[in-house]
Scaffold this active site. Structure first.
Site, mmCIF file in Angstrom:
data_model
loop_
_atom_site.group_PDB
_atom_site.id
_atom_site.type_symbol
_atom_site.label_atom_id
_atom_site.label_comp_id
_atom_site.label_asym_id
_atom_site.label_seq_id
_atom_site.Cartn_x
_atom_site.Cartn_y
_atom_site.Cartn_z
ATOM 1 N N GLY A 106 0.914 -1.202 0.017
ATOM 2 C CA GLY A 106 0.027 -0.002 -0.035
ATOM 3 C C GLY A 106 0.788 1.601 0.121
ATOM 4 C CB THR A 107 4.239 1.951 1.852
ATOM 5 O OG1 THR A 107 3.454 1.818 3.052
ATOM 6 C CG2 THR A 107 5.043 3.141 1.861
ATOM 7 C CG ASN A 153 -3.915 4.433 10.102
ATOM 8 O OD1 ASN A 153 -4.106 5.674 9.453
ATOM 9 N ND2 ASN A 153 -2.821 4.322 10.914
ATOM 10 C CD GLN A 198 -6.249 0.175 8.442
ATOM 11 O OE1 GLN A 198 -7.258 -0.646 8.569
ATOM 12 N NE2 GLN A 198 -5.156 -0.010 8.513
ATOM 13 C CB SER A 203 -2.844 -2.424 1.798
ATOM 14 O OG SER A 203 -1.639 -3.191 2.470
ATOM 15 C CB THR A 214 8.826 -10.663 -12.239
ATOM 16 O OG1 THR A 214 9.517 -10.608 -13.292
ATOM 17 C CG2 THR A 214 7.652 -12.060 -12.369
ATOM 18 C CB CYS A 254 4.267 3.775 11.044
ATOM 19 S SG CYS A 254 3.463 2.672 9.802
HETATM 20 N N1 PLP Z 1 -2.417 3.545 4.578
HETATM 21 C C1 PLP Z 1 -3.123 3.108 5.766
HETATM 22 C C2 PLP Z 1 -4.219 3.980 6.188
HETATM 23 C C3 PLP Z 1 -2.374 2.162 6.653
HETATM 24 O O1 PLP Z 1 -3.003 1.813 7.426
HETATM 25 C C4 PLP Z 1 -1.255 1.489 6.272
HETATM 26 C C5 PLP Z 1 -0.803 0.402 6.798
HETATM 27 O O2 PLP Z 1 -0.464 0.442 8.077
HETATM 28 C C6 PLP Z 1 -0.743 1.528 4.841
HETATM 29 C C7 PLP Z 1 -1.263 2.680 4.094
HETATM 30 C C8 PLP Z 1 0.533 1.054 4.305
HETATM 31 O O3 PLP Z 1 0.246 -0.136 3.649
HETATM 32 P P1 PLP Z 1 1.276 -1.347 3.549
HETATM 33 O O4 PLP Z 1 1.660 -1.753 5.052
HETATM 34 O O5 PLP Z 1 0.614 -2.281 2.562
HETATM 35 O O6 PLP Z 1 2.443 -0.603 3.017
#
Ligand code: PLP
Length: 381
Positions: free
Chosen positions: A69-70, A149, A177, A197, A235, A323
Protein backbone atom coordinates in the site's frame (compact mmCIF):
# COMPACT_ATOMS: atom_id res chain seq x y z
CA UNK A 1 -4.44 -19.36 22.83
CA UNK A 2 -3.64 -15.74 21.88
CA UNK A 3 -6.29 -13.04 21.60
CA UNK A 4 -5.46 -11.09 18.47
CA UNK A 5 -7.12 -7.67 18.43
CA UNK A 6 -4.86 -5.81 16.00
CA UNK A 7 -6.59 -6.37 12.65
CA UNK A 8 -5.83 -2.81 11.49
CA UNK A 9 -2.09 -3.55 11.72
CA UNK A 10 -2.38 -6.85 9.84
CA UNK A 11 -5.45 -9.02 9.42
CA UNK A 12 -4.67 -12.73 9.87
CA UNK A 13 -4.40 -14.60 6.57
CA UNK A 14 -7.76 -15.95 5.45
CA UNK A 15 -7.80 -19.70 4.62
CA UNK A 16 -9.04 -18.90 1.10
CA UNK A 17 -6.00 -16.67 0.55
CA UNK A 18 -3.60 -19.32 1.83
CA UNK A 19 -5.15 -21.93 -0.47
CA UNK A 20 -4.96 -19.64 -3.52
CA UNK A 21 -1.34 -18.78 -2.74
CA UNK A 22 -0.25 -22.39 -2.29
CA UNK A 23 -1.80 -23.32 -5.65
CA UNK A 24 -0.09 -20.35 -7.33
CA UNK A 25 3.30 -21.15 -5.76
CA UNK A 26 3.09 -24.71 -7.02
CA UNK A 27 2.14 -23.51 -10.49
CA UNK A 28 5.32 -21.50 -11.21
CA UNK A 29 5.80 -19.67 -14.51
CA UNK A 30 6.50 -16.01 -15.28
CA UNK A 31 3.33 -14.19 -16.35
CA UNK A 32 5.27 -12.41 -19.11
CA UNK A 33 6.50 -15.69 -20.68
CA UNK A 34 4.65 -16.94 -23.72
CA UNK A 35 4.90 -20.67 -23.04
CA UNK A 36 2.10 -22.64 -21.35
CA UNK A 37 3.48 -22.12 -17.81
CA UNK A 38 3.73 -18.37 -18.40
CA UNK A 39 0.25 -18.19 -19.88
CA UNK A 40 -1.18 -20.00 -16.87
CA UNK A 41 0.49 -17.50 -14.52
CA UNK A 42 -0.79 -14.60 -16.65
CA UNK A 43 -4.31 -16.05 -16.58
CA UNK A 44 -4.18 -16.21 -12.78
CA UNK A 45 -2.96 -12.60 -12.48
CA UNK A 46 -5.71 -11.40 -14.84
CA UNK A 47 -8.40 -13.44 -13.05
CA UNK A 48 -7.27 -11.87 -9.77
CA UNK A 49 -7.27 -8.40 -11.33
CA UNK A 50 -10.87 -8.96 -12.44
CA UNK A 51 -11.91 -10.10 -8.94
CA UNK A 52 -10.51 -6.93 -7.40
CA UNK A 53 -11.94 -4.75 -10.18
CA UNK A 54 -15.40 -6.31 -9.72
CA UNK A 55 -15.22 -5.71 -5.96
CA UNK A 56 -14.68 -1.99 -6.55
CA UNK A 57 -16.99 -1.61 -9.54
CA UNK A 58 -14.20 -0.76 -12.01
CA UNK A 59 -12.79 -2.33 -15.17
CA UNK A 60 -9.71 -4.57 -14.76
CA UNK A 61 -7.42 -2.23 -16.75
CA UNK A 62 -7.80 0.31 -13.94
CA UNK A 63 -6.12 -2.01 -11.40
CA UNK A 64 -2.32 -1.70 -11.11
CA UNK A 65 -0.71 -4.20 -8.73
CA UNK A 66 2.06 -2.80 -6.52
CA UNK A 67 4.41 -4.13 -3.86
CA UNK A 68 2.57 -2.65 -0.86
CA UNK A 69 0.00 0.00 0.00
CA UNK A 70 2.88 2.35 0.82
CA UNK A 71 4.16 1.95 -2.74
CA UNK A 72 0.74 2.74 -4.23
CA UNK A 73 0.47 5.90 -2.10
CA UNK A 74 4.00 6.95 -3.13
CA UNK A 75 3.20 6.27 -6.79
CA UNK A 76 0.03 8.38 -6.70
CA UNK A 77 1.54 11.30 -4.80
CA UNK A 78 5.00 11.48 -6.33
CA UNK A 79 3.81 10.63 -9.82
CA UNK A 80 0.80 12.97 -10.06
CA UNK A 81 1.32 15.64 -12.70
CA UNK A 82 0.38 18.55 -10.45
CA UNK A 83 2.00 21.64 -8.95
CA UNK A 84 0.87 21.46 -5.36
CA UNK A 85 -0.39 18.85 -2.93
CA UNK A 86 -3.21 19.13 -0.40
CA UNK A 87 -3.64 16.44 2.25
CA UNK A 88 -5.54 16.08 5.53
CA UNK A 89 -3.76 16.30 8.88
CA UNK A 90 -4.51 12.66 9.70
CA UNK A 91 -3.06 10.90 6.67
CA UNK A 92 -0.85 7.85 7.08
CA UNK A 93 2.85 8.73 7.35
CA UNK A 94 3.53 7.29 3.88
CA UNK A 95 1.20 9.90 2.35
CA UNK A 96 2.65 12.75 4.40
CA UNK A 97 6.28 11.76 3.78
CA UNK A 98 5.70 11.09 0.06
CA UNK A 99 4.09 14.53 -0.29
CA UNK A 100 7.01 16.21 1.48
CA UNK A 101 9.51 14.29 -0.64
CA UNK A 102 8.13 15.80 -3.87
CA UNK A 103 9.51 19.22 -2.97
CA UNK A 104 6.19 20.72 -4.12
CA UNK A 105 4.14 22.99 -1.84
CA UNK A 106 2.21 20.81 0.63
CA UNK A 107 -0.89 22.27 2.28
CA UNK A 108 -2.31 20.40 5.28
CA UNK A 109 -6.02 20.66 6.03
CA UNK A 110 -6.95 20.40 9.73
CA UNK A 111 -9.52 18.04 11.22
CA UNK A 112 -12.10 18.66 13.94
CA UNK A 113 -11.97 17.07 17.39
CA UNK A 114 -13.55 13.90 16.00
CA UNK A 115 -10.89 13.66 13.31
CA UNK A 116 -13.10 14.68 10.38
CA UNK A 117 -11.55 16.93 7.73
CA UNK A 118 -12.65 20.60 7.73
CA UNK A 119 -14.35 20.76 4.34
CA UNK A 120 -14.77 24.53 4.42
CA UNK A 121 -11.02 24.99 4.90
CA UNK A 122 -10.34 22.57 2.06
CA UNK A 123 -12.74 24.52 -0.16
CA UNK A 124 -11.13 27.82 0.79
CA UNK A 125 -7.65 26.42 0.16
CA UNK A 126 -8.66 25.14 -3.26
CA UNK A 127 -10.53 28.35 -4.06
CA UNK A 128 -7.94 30.88 -2.95
CA UNK A 129 -5.12 29.33 -4.90
CA UNK A 130 -7.53 28.55 -7.70
CA UNK A 131 -8.02 32.24 -8.46
CA UNK A 132 -4.30 32.98 -8.39
CA UNK A 133 -2.68 29.95 -9.86
CA UNK A 134 -5.25 27.67 -11.47
CA UNK A 135 -4.22 25.52 -14.45
CA UNK A 136 -1.93 24.80 -15.98
CA UNK A 137 0.49 26.03 -13.32
CA UNK A 138 -1.57 25.58 -10.15
CA UNK A 139 -3.14 22.17 -10.50
CA UNK A 140 -3.58 20.40 -7.15
CA UNK A 141 -3.47 16.79 -6.04
CA UNK A 142 -5.77 16.28 -3.06
CA UNK A 143 -5.23 13.13 -1.00
CA UNK A 144 -7.65 12.27 1.81
CA UNK A 145 -7.99 8.79 3.30
CA UNK A 146 -11.32 6.96 3.31
CA UNK A 147 -10.96 5.62 6.85
CA UNK A 148 -8.34 6.39 9.46
CA UNK A 149 -6.12 3.53 10.59
CA UNK A 150 -6.06 4.64 14.24
CA UNK A 151 -9.53 6.00 14.99
CA UNK A 152 -11.43 4.26 12.18
CA UNK A 153 -13.12 7.60 11.46
CA UNK A 154 -14.58 7.74 7.95
CA UNK A 155 -13.92 10.87 5.90
CA UNK A 156 -16.50 12.49 3.57
CA UNK A 157 -14.51 11.34 0.56
CA UNK A 158 -17.28 11.73 -2.04
CA UNK A 159 -17.64 15.39 -1.04
CA UNK A 160 -13.87 15.93 -1.12
CA UNK A 161 -13.72 14.32 -4.58
CA UNK A 162 -16.50 16.57 -5.83
CA UNK A 163 -14.80 19.69 -4.46
CA UNK A 164 -11.47 18.71 -5.96
CA UNK A 165 -12.96 18.10 -9.37
CA UNK A 166 -14.82 21.45 -9.22
CA UNK A 167 -11.42 23.14 -8.92
CA UNK A 168 -9.80 21.06 -11.65
CA UNK A 169 -7.65 18.99 -9.29
CA UNK A 170 -6.80 15.30 -9.12
CA UNK A 171 -8.14 13.32 -6.17
CA UNK A 172 -6.54 10.32 -4.50
CA UNK A 173 -7.88 8.36 -1.56
CA UNK A 174 -6.04 5.88 0.65
CA UNK A 175 -8.70 3.19 1.11
CA UNK A 176 -6.32 0.69 2.73
CA UNK A 177 -8.30 0.47 5.99
CA UNK A 178 -11.75 0.70 4.41
CA UNK A 179 -11.74 -2.21 1.98
CA UNK A 180 -13.49 -5.25 3.45
CA UNK A 181 -14.80 -3.25 6.43
CA UNK A 182 -17.27 -0.92 4.69
CA UNK A 183 -18.62 -0.91 1.11
CA UNK A 184 -16.08 0.71 -1.24
CA UNK A 185 -17.17 1.66 -4.75
CA UNK A 186 -14.65 3.62 -6.81
CA UNK A 187 -17.22 5.16 -9.17
CA UNK A 188 -19.70 6.15 -6.46
CA UNK A 189 -16.96 7.90 -4.51
CA UNK A 190 -15.96 9.81 -7.66
CA UNK A 191 -12.23 9.50 -7.02
CA UNK A 192 -9.39 9.53 -9.57
CA UNK A 193 -7.02 7.17 -7.74
CA UNK A 194 -7.37 4.76 -4.83
CA UNK A 195 -4.82 2.79 -2.79
CA UNK A 196 -5.44 -0.72 -1.43
CA UNK A 197 -3.34 -3.15 0.61
CA UNK A 198 -3.76 -6.92 0.69
CA UNK A 199 -2.77 -7.60 4.30
CA UNK A 200 -5.52 -5.37 5.71
CA UNK A 201 -8.19 -7.61 4.14
CA UNK A 202 -6.76 -11.00 5.14
CA UNK A 203 -4.44 -11.44 2.17
CA UNK A 204 -0.65 -11.71 2.37
CA UNK A 205 1.66 -8.81 3.26
CA UNK A 206 3.70 -7.27 0.46
CA UNK A 207 0.98 -6.75 -2.17
CA UNK A 208 -1.08 -3.66 -2.87
CA UNK A 209 -2.90 -1.97 -5.71
CA UNK A 210 -3.40 1.47 -7.14
CA UNK A 211 -6.74 1.91 -8.88
CA UNK A 212 -6.55 4.60 -11.57
CA UNK A 213 -9.38 6.23 -13.45
CA UNK A 214 -8.96 6.16 -17.22
CA UNK A 215 -7.25 9.39 -18.29
CA UNK A 216 -5.14 9.83 -15.14
CA UNK A 217 -1.44 9.58 -15.94
CA UNK A 218 1.44 9.40 -13.51
CA UNK A 219 5.14 10.01 -13.96
CA UNK A 220 6.94 6.68 -14.06
CA UNK A 221 8.41 5.75 -10.70
CA UNK A 222 9.84 2.34 -11.55
CA UNK A 223 11.82 1.96 -14.73
CA UNK A 224 11.90 -1.57 -16.04
CA UNK A 225 9.77 -3.90 -18.09
CA UNK A 226 6.35 -3.17 -19.53
CA UNK A 227 4.35 -5.04 -16.89
CA UNK A 228 1.03 -3.62 -15.62
CA UNK A 229 0.47 -1.90 -19.00
CA UNK A 230 3.78 -0.08 -18.58
CA UNK A 231 2.65 1.51 -15.31
CA UNK A 232 4.69 -0.61 -12.89
CA UNK A 233 7.69 -2.57 -14.11
CA UNK A 234 8.75 -5.81 -12.42
CA UNK A 235 7.55 -9.41 -12.48
CA UNK A 236 4.19 -9.61 -10.75
CA UNK A 237 3.99 -11.30 -7.34
CA UNK A 238 1.70 -14.02 -8.72
CA UNK A 239 1.05 -15.90 -5.47
CA UNK A 240 0.62 -12.65 -3.53
CA UNK A 241 -1.82 -11.29 -6.08
CA UNK A 242 -3.81 -14.55 -6.09
CA UNK A 243 -3.95 -14.44 -2.27
CA UNK A 244 -5.00 -10.78 -2.32
CA UNK A 245 -7.87 -11.49 -4.73
CA UNK A 246 -9.02 -14.54 -2.75
CA UNK A 247 -9.03 -12.47 0.44
CA UNK A 248 -11.02 -9.67 -1.17
CA UNK A 249 -13.53 -12.18 -2.49
CA UNK A 250 -13.87 -13.83 0.94
CA UNK A 251 -14.12 -10.47 2.71
CA UNK A 252 -16.90 -9.31 0.42
CA UNK A 253 -18.72 -12.64 0.54
CA UNK A 254 -19.19 -12.52 4.29
CA UNK A 255 -19.39 -8.73 4.23
CA UNK A 256 -22.84 -7.89 5.50
CA UNK A 257 -23.35 -10.74 7.96
CA UNK A 258 -19.81 -10.71 9.34
CA UNK A 259 -19.61 -6.92 9.46
CA UNK A 260 -22.82 -6.77 11.49
CA UNK A 261 -21.35 -9.38 13.84
CA UNK A 262 -18.06 -7.48 14.10
CA UNK A 263 -19.83 -4.20 14.79
CA UNK A 264 -21.92 -5.92 17.46
CA UNK A 265 -18.73 -7.26 19.07
CA UNK A 266 -17.09 -3.83 18.96
CA UNK A 267 -20.18 -2.21 20.49
CA UNK A 268 -20.37 -4.91 23.18
CA UNK A 269 -16.69 -4.30 23.89
CA UNK A 270 -17.21 -0.55 24.25
CA UNK A 271 -20.22 -0.90 26.53
CA UNK A 272 -18.38 -3.36 28.79
CA UNK A 273 -15.34 -1.11 28.78
CA UNK A 274 -17.40 1.89 29.86
CA UNK A 275 -19.05 -0.20 32.57
CA UNK A 276 -15.71 -1.16 34.15
CA UNK A 277 -13.98 2.18 33.50
CA UNK A 278 -16.58 4.98 33.20
CA UNK A 279 -13.85 7.60 32.66
CA UNK A 280 -12.56 5.96 29.50
CA UNK A 281 -12.43 8.10 26.35
CA UNK A 282 -13.45 6.53 23.04
CA UNK A 283 -12.10 8.64 20.19
CA UNK A 284 -14.33 9.44 17.23
CA UNK A 285 -17.34 7.85 18.93
CA UNK A 286 -19.67 10.64 17.83
CA UNK A 287 -19.05 10.25 14.10
CA UNK A 288 -19.13 7.54 11.45
CA UNK A 289 -16.39 4.99 12.17
CA UNK A 290 -15.23 1.65 10.83
CA UNK A 291 -17.32 -1.07 12.49
CA UNK A 292 -14.25 -2.94 13.77
CA UNK A 293 -12.18 -0.19 15.41
CA UNK A 294 -12.11 1.15 18.93
CA UNK A 295 -9.48 3.72 19.91
CA UNK A 296 -9.54 4.25 23.66
CA UNK A 297 -7.66 5.99 26.47
CA UNK A 298 -7.87 6.10 30.23
CA UNK A 299 -5.87 8.96 31.70
CA UNK A 300 -2.98 7.72 33.84
CA UNK A 301 -2.93 4.22 32.36
CA UNK A 302 0.14 4.57 30.11
CA UNK A 303 -0.39 2.83 26.78
CA UNK A 304 3.13 1.37 26.52
CA UNK A 305 2.81 -0.33 29.92
CA UNK A 306 -0.76 -1.48 29.27
CA UNK A 307 0.25 -2.91 25.90
CA UNK A 308 3.09 -4.93 27.47
CA UNK A 309 0.82 -6.16 30.28
CA UNK A 310 -1.85 -7.19 27.79
CA UNK A 311 0.75 -8.93 25.64
CA UNK A 312 2.00 -10.91 28.65
CA UNK A 313 -1.61 -12.01 29.20
CA UNK A 314 -1.81 -13.19 25.57
CA UNK A 315 -3.63 -10.18 24.11
CA UNK A 316 -2.33 -8.29 21.06
CA UNK A 317 -3.43 -4.67 20.59
CA UNK A 318 -1.51 -1.58 19.53
CA UNK A 319 -0.86 1.97 20.63
CA UNK A 320 -2.04 3.34 17.27
CA UNK A 321 -0.39 3.17 13.90
CA UNK A 322 2.24 0.41 13.80
CA UNK A 323 4.56 2.97 12.19
CA UNK A 324 4.19 5.56 14.96
CA UNK A 325 4.13 3.20 17.96
CA UNK A 326 7.10 3.84 20.17
CA UNK A 327 6.81 7.62 19.89
CA UNK A 328 6.73 8.98 23.42
CA UNK A 329 4.33 11.86 22.83
CA UNK A 330 1.75 9.50 21.37
CA UNK A 331 -0.26 9.63 18.21
CA UNK A 332 0.08 12.39 15.61
CA UNK A 333 -3.55 11.74 14.62
CA UNK A 334 -4.79 12.42 18.15
CA UNK A 335 -2.62 15.53 18.34
CA UNK A 336 -4.33 16.80 15.17
CA UNK A 337 -7.67 16.18 16.88
CA UNK A 338 -6.58 18.42 19.77
CA UNK A 339 -6.15 15.57 22.29
CA UNK A 340 -3.85 16.52 25.15
CA UNK A 341 -0.51 14.78 25.62
CA UNK A 342 -1.53 12.99 28.84
CA UNK A 343 -4.43 11.27 27.10
CA UNK A 344 -2.45 10.67 23.90
CA UNK A 345 0.10 8.71 25.92
CA UNK A 346 -2.71 6.43 27.10
CA UNK A 347 -4.23 5.67 23.68
CA UNK A 348 -4.74 2.04 22.72
CA UNK A 349 -6.23 0.76 19.48
CA UNK A 350 -8.32 -2.38 19.55
CA UNK A 351 -9.31 -3.64 16.11
CA UNK A 352 -11.54 -6.65 15.51
CA UNK A 353 -11.87 -8.79 12.40
CA UNK A 354 -12.88 -12.10 10.90
CA UNK A 355 -11.20 -14.18 13.64
CA UNK A 356 -12.74 -12.24 16.55
CA UNK A 357 -15.23 -13.73 19.00
CA UNK A 358 -17.08 -12.73 22.16
CA UNK A 359 -14.42 -14.66 24.12
CA UNK A 360 -11.84 -12.12 22.90
CA UNK A 361 -13.96 -9.30 24.30
CA UNK A 362 -14.38 -11.08 27.64
CA UNK A 363 -10.66 -11.83 27.91
CA UNK A 364 -9.71 -8.22 27.18
CA UNK A 365 -12.25 -6.80 29.65
CA UNK A 366 -11.13 -9.22 32.39
CA UNK A 367 -7.48 -8.16 32.08
CA UNK A 368 -8.35 -4.48 31.55
CA UNK A 369 -10.40 -4.48 34.75
CA UNK A 370 -7.43 -5.92 36.67
CA UNK A 371 -5.11 -3.26 35.23
CA UNK A 372 -7.55 -0.46 36.08
CA UNK A 373 -8.01 -1.76 39.66
CA UNK A 374 -4.24 -2.09 40.11
CA UNK A 375 -3.76 1.43 38.78
CA UNK A 376 -6.47 2.84 41.07
CA UNK A 377 -4.91 1.15 44.10
CA UNK A 378 -1.47 2.56 43.27
CA UNK A 379 -2.94 6.02 42.69
CA UNK A 380 -4.79 5.90 46.04
CA UNK A 381 -1.72 4.70 47.98
N1 PLP B 1 -2.35 3.52 4.55
C1 PLP B 1 -2.96 3.18 5.70
C2 PLP B 1 -4.17 3.96 6.13
C3 PLP B 1 -2.49 2.14 6.48
O1 PLP B 1 -3.09 1.82 7.62
C4 PLP B 1 -1.34 1.44 6.03
C5 PLP B 1 -0.75 0.36 6.86
O2 PLP B 1 -0.61 0.47 8.05
C6 PLP B 1 -0.75 1.81 4.82
C7 PLP B 1 -1.28 2.85 4.11
C8 PLP B 1 0.46 1.10 4.30
O3 PLP B 1 0.13 -0.15 3.74
P1 PLP B 1 1.26 -1.27 3.59
O4 PLP B 1 1.50 -1.84 4.94
O5 PLP B 1 0.68 -2.26 2.63
O6 PLP B 1 2.45 -0.60 3.02
Amino acid sequence: MRTYLDHNATTPLRPQAREAMMAALDMGGNPSSIHAEGRAARALVEKSRKTIADALGVIPAMVVFTGVGTEANNAAIKGAQVDRIIISDVEHSCVLEAARATGKPVEIIPVDDNGVIALEILAATLASSHEDTFAPSGKALVSVMLANNETGVIQPVAEVAELTSRFGGVFHTDAVQALGKIPVNFGLLGVDMMTLSSHKVGGPQGVGALIMRDGVTLDKYIHGGGQELGRRGGTENVAGIAGFAAAVEAALEDNTKKQIEIKALRDLFESKLQAVSPDVTIFGQGVERLPNTSYIALEGLKAQTTLINLDLEGIAVSTGSACSSGKVTGSRVLKSMGVEEGLRESALRISFGWTSTEKDVEKFIEIWQQLVERHNQTAAA
